[in-house]
Design an enzyme around this catalytic site. Structure first.
Site, PDB file in Angstrom:
ATOM      1  N   PRO A  40       6.336-109.549  32.426  1.00 32.66           N
ATOM      2  CG  PRO A  40       4.098-109.612  31.290  1.00 32.66           C
ATOM      3  CD  PRO A  40       5.380-108.705  31.665  1.00 32.66           C
ATOM      4  CE  LYS A  86      10.565-110.784  27.615  1.00 28.62           C
ATOM      5  NZ  LYS A  86      11.509-109.716  28.483  1.00 28.62           N
ATOM      6  CG  ASN A 116      -3.775-124.881  10.371  1.00 31.72           C
ATOM      7  OD1 ASN A 116      -2.488-125.513  10.041  1.00 31.72           O
ATOM      8  ND2 ASN A 116      -4.599-125.490  11.064  1.00 31.72           N
TER       9      ASN A 116
END
Ligand SMILES: [Zn+2]
Length: 282
Positions: A2, A55, A170
């Site tokens: 990927p 990655k 957050n």
């Protein structure tokens, strides 16, 4: 294998499904991960965010625990609704992590590690992380300088940038800005040295207050309730986070909320206590 953007998309999807949710179940085939789970249970922790770094995929859990996974040749993360049929066989499962609504399953992974921000910082390839707000030798002055080195950024975005300081998620981003009376949409360049220092010292105070240390460096998970207001009532434990439309605990003005930054994380603030133009306060 990927590519970085595939991992970025996987991280983005996982983030959208999982961020802000509580882990209700955790399983893995990795003995090392399971040992951490026994000592510092994963269930009950909040998933704060999921992001890609090269990655690598990083899942940040509350109380300073990061699940680091690498896809190598054949690994993948899937997200399913609870009860939905998996597209790969159960024997290929390596990690299973559930929230009330979604199930995240990692298949065929070979590398999976739990880290604190500090141990991640020491790991090969992750040295670019900024100093951890939770570390014992965190230097508030140095952190304020690192913050000021990003003048073009909005304060709310800069607080989340892990290469400036690591560890602020957050929830605390909005709470730290409120407690510092700094509007999160101001540019870092507009901060006075005193404001930059205050943001960092409050960041440290809030994050440390939400982690219980036992002997040595072991960090024990707290029971899942973040608290910044020092009020006993669980309904009053945060100043502004997720309180859009409600009234400010200090001045009764309506709390506002808006998406901020490239990741569009929602920011909460009081327009009265945190004016966008600092001069209003002077
Ligand atoms: Zn207010």
């Amino acid at each position: 294998m990927p590519e970085g953007d595939t991992i970025w998309r996987a991280a983005h999807t996982l983030h959208r499904a999982l961020a802000g949710r509580k882990v209700t179940r955790f399983e893995s085939v990795f003995p090392k991960l399971n040992r951490v789970d026994v000592d510092q249970p994963i269930c009950g922790r909040m998933i704060e965010r999921v992001e890609a770094q090269g990655k690598w995929l990083l899942m940040y859990l509350s109380s300073d625990l990061i699940l680091l996974t690498h896809m190598l040749m054949s690994g993948s993360w899937h997200i399913y609704r609870v009860g939905e049929k998996w597209r790969l066989p159960r024997h290929a499962m390596r990690i299973f992590l559930a929230t009330e609504e979604f199930v995240a399953v990692a298949f065929n992974l070979q590398i999976a590690e739990f880290h604190t921000i500090d141990s991640l910082h020491r790991r090969d390839g992750f040295a670019a992380l900024g100093p951890s707000v939770l570390s014992n030798n965190f230097d508030e002055g140095e952190a304020a300088r690192r913050l000021k080195a990003n003048p073009h950024m909005e304060v709310g975005e800069a607080l989340l940038k892990q290469s400036i300081v690591a560890g602020i998620g957050n929830v605390f981003k909005s709470e730290i800005c409120f407690a510092s009376a700094v509007n999160p949409f101001r540019k870092v360049s507009s901060l006075t040295p005193a404001e930059a220092a205050l943001l960092m010292s409050i960041a440290r105070k809030f994050l440390r207050a939400n982690v219980t240390h036992t002997s040595g460096n072991a960090i024990v998970t707290y029971t899942g309730m973040r608290r910044t207001t020092s009020r006993a009532n669980p309904g009053e434990r945060l100043w502004v986070y997720k309180r859009g439309g409600e009234s400010c605990r200090r001045c009764d003005t309506r709390i506002e909320s808006r998406k901020q930054g490239v990741d569009a994380r929602t920011t909460f603030w009081c327009p009265q206590c945190q004016p966008i133009d600092r001069k209003i306060l002077l």
